[in-house]
Design an enzyme around this catalytic site. Structure first.
Site, PDB file in Angstrom:
ATOM      1  N   GLY A 216       0.942  -1.314   0.094  1.00  0.00           N
ATOM      2  CA  GLY A 216       0.130  -0.106   0.101  1.00  0.00           C
ATOM      3  C   GLY A 216       1.018   1.239   0.128  1.00  0.00           C
TER       4      GLY A 216
ATOM      5  N   ASN B 292       2.989  -8.709  -0.959  1.00  0.00           N
ATOM      6  CA  ASN B 292       1.596  -7.961  -0.806  1.00  0.00           C
ATOM      7  C   ASN B 292       0.397  -9.171  -1.220  1.00  0.00           C
ATOM      8  OD1 ASN B 292       0.028  -5.746  -0.386  1.00  0.00           O
ATOM      9  ND2 ASN B 292      -0.606  -5.820  -2.640  1.00  0.00           N
TER      10      ASN B 292
ATOM     11  N   GLU C  45     -18.122   9.672   1.977  1.00  0.00           N
ATOM     12  CA  GLU C  45     -17.624   9.714   0.404  1.00  0.00           C
ATOM     13  C   GLU C  45     -18.311   8.779  -0.054  1.00  0.00           C
ATOM     14  OE1 GLU C  45     -13.128   9.526   0.710  1.00  0.00           O
ATOM     15  OE2 GLU C  45     -13.429  11.394   0.044  1.00  0.00           O
TER      16      GLU C  45
ATOM     17  N   ASP D  77      -0.979   2.729   8.777  1.00  0.00           N
ATOM     18  CA  ASP D  77      -2.106   2.431   9.772  1.00  0.00           C
ATOM     19  C   ASP D  77      -1.529   1.299  10.850  1.00  0.00           C
ATOM     20  OD1 ASP D  77      -3.294   4.115   8.075  1.00  0.00           O
ATOM     21  OD2 ASP D  77      -5.066   2.755   7.943  1.00  0.00           O
TER      22      ASP D  77
ATOM     23  N   ALA E 182      -3.827   8.270   4.032  1.00  0.00           N
ATOM     24  CA  ALA E 182      -2.992   7.785   2.934  1.00  0.00           C
ATOM     25  C   ALA E 182      -1.733   8.880   3.035  1.00  0.00           C
ATOM     26  CB  ALA E 182      -3.723   8.223   1.854  1.00  0.00           C
TER      27      ALA E 182
ATOM     28  N   LYS F 270      -9.257  17.871  -4.335  1.00  0.00           N
ATOM     29  CA  LYS F 270      -9.470  16.580  -4.093  1.00  0.00           C
ATOM     30  C   LYS F 270      -8.599  15.741  -5.462  1.00  0.00           C
ATOM     31  CE  LYS F 270     -11.046  12.406  -2.416  1.00  0.00           C
ATOM     32  NZ  LYS F 270     -10.924  11.780  -1.325  1.00  0.00           N
TER      33      LYS F 270
END
Ligand code: NAD
Length: 392
Positions: free
Chosen positions: A11, A36, A168, A295, A311, A373
């Site tokens: 990620g 991954n 969102e 995270d 992120a 954004k």
């Protein structure tokens, strides 16, 4: 002597660690393996758009093999089953294991279900491209089914949790579901869209006028808000709330929160509520040969509160670790992690957004926020490899 570096997770944190480390460390100095679960680097900040059908999968699932081409990074597509720090070893789901001299853990977070009965079994989550595809296909099949049966549960879509992920997503549903209705000859007036939020308002912690904007903007597109009432139970076709009321639905997307990754929480390194505690160089406070990004770690900000698991912070942690790996392996001076918090941008569908920008939290709404954004996505994609033009 060569030192083996293993990075767990592709990620934001893991990919940026690998790309940055290779700027400083030659392949002959340190072989790097990146593990991954999926063959793609997933732009999870855009999953809500994929889930509602407003974006193609190739825009959010970027092949890691392409991103790492020419970077001398071994890619191992596998799920991490166990980390054994005392043996400097990682066990993978296919039964193989990898030894390391230095480990980088960047495995992200998991959805928190808080032990609410039926939630894990019956709700949808939005943590991966597969999850988003599942939601998209399910929503369409419900509307198709509704056109035949007129069963209310097929025409009701609930988002559980009114944080940024939930808001969102409901914004995209509000913009995209009308087209699906048209496709199956259903009137959009027959569709119910709900956000259920336990806190007194949606978007807890956001400035009041931006919360108001989100509520008005989404409300005008048919979204109903139930606030101050937590979800307490879910069955196949009902969501139950604390006040005893029930919503008949076959679709609840649960966005009620995230927690530390269980592989990290259980591996024996020092953790705080399941997230690894790290020093100023992003090394585990209990194991100096383990760095932790994103995270999976908890990083305290200047006010003594943890930085939010976002992120932008993960990406910066990856870059800092990429450099610190080099310094650590070469006996140089590592750099302290000092994140730049550029703000928070939340979309409210295709044409509206809210944002707080910079350290002084300047507020933005509407088109300027939407454009920012979009710009932040482009900036990220351009940054990781100039791949933007090739992938769209
Ligand atoms: P969150 O923890 O921020 O929000 C979860 C929401 O669910 C909270 O408002 C909480 O009160 C509510 N909730 C919890 N239990 C509930 C229950 N039983 N019933 C009803 N509501 C319940 O989680 P998130 O939205 O997934 O965000 C996770 C992190 O990612 C946050 O730090 C967020 O800021 C970040 N994020 C950022 C963006 C962005 O920058 N655009 C987008 C998505 C997420």
């Amino acid at each position: 002597m060569q030192k083996k570096v293993v990075i767990l997770g592709g990620g934001y944190g893991g990919l940026l660690t690998a790309l940055t480390a290779r700027k400083y460390l030659g392949a002959n100095e340190a072989p790097i393996t990146l593990v991954n679960r999926y063959p793609s680097h997933q732009i999870i900040t855009e999953l809500h758009r994929l889930a509602a059908g407003n974006l193609a999968e190739k825009a959010v699932a970027l092949p890691l093999e392409k991103l790492l081409r020419g970077k001398d990074v071994n890619l191992n597509i596998n799920t991490v089953k166990e980390i054994i720090p005392d043996e400097h070893r990682v066990v993978l789901a296919d039964g193989t294991s990898l030894d390391y001299e230095v480990l980088v853990i960047a495995l992200g977070s998991e959805t928190a279900f808080f032990g609410i009965p039926g939630l894990q079994e019956h709700s949808f989550v939005l943590k991966s491209v597969d999850d988003a595809n599942r939601i998209r296909a399910h929503v369409e099949s419900c509307i198709q089914e509704y056109s035949k049966t007129k069963n209310k549960a097929d025409a009701t879509f609930v988002v559980g949790g009114g944080g940024l992920t939930g808001i969102e997503l409901i914004g995209e549903f509000a913009d995209e579901i009308p087209a699906l209705c048209k496709k199956y000859g259903v009137s959009f007036d027959e569709i119910s869209l709900y956000v259920v939020e336990a806190a007194p308002t949606i978007l807890p912690g956001f400035p009041e006028d931006l919360v108001e904007r989100a509520q008005t903007s989404l409300g005008a597109r048919g979204v109903k808000f139930i606030t101050g009432v937590p979800v307490t139970k879910m069955e196949a076709t009902t969501v139950e709330l604390k006040d005893g009321s029930k919503i008949e639905t076959k679709t609840m997307v649960w966005t009620g929160g995230v927690q530390g990754n269980s592989v990290v929480a259980n591996c024996g390194i020092e953790v705080n509520r399941g997230r690894a505690t790290v020093n100023e160089f992003l090394q585990s406070t209990s194991h100096e040969d383990i760095f932790v990004a994103g995270d999976s770690a908890v990083v305290m900000g200047p006010e003594g509160r943890p930085y939010p698991p976002t992120a932008q912070i993960s990406w910066q942690m990856g870059e800092a670790i990429g450099y610190n790996l080099f310094a650590y392996l070469k006996g140089g001076k590592m750099e302290e992690f000092k994140p730049v918090f550029s703000g928070t941008l939340g979309s409210l569908g295709r044409k509206d957004a809210i944002a707080t920008i910079g350290e002084n939290k300047t507020k933005l709404k509407g088109i300027p926020a939407s454009l920012m954004k979009e710009a932040s996505n482009v900036r990220y994609l351009a940054h990781i490899n100039g791949l933007f033009s090739k992938l769209y």
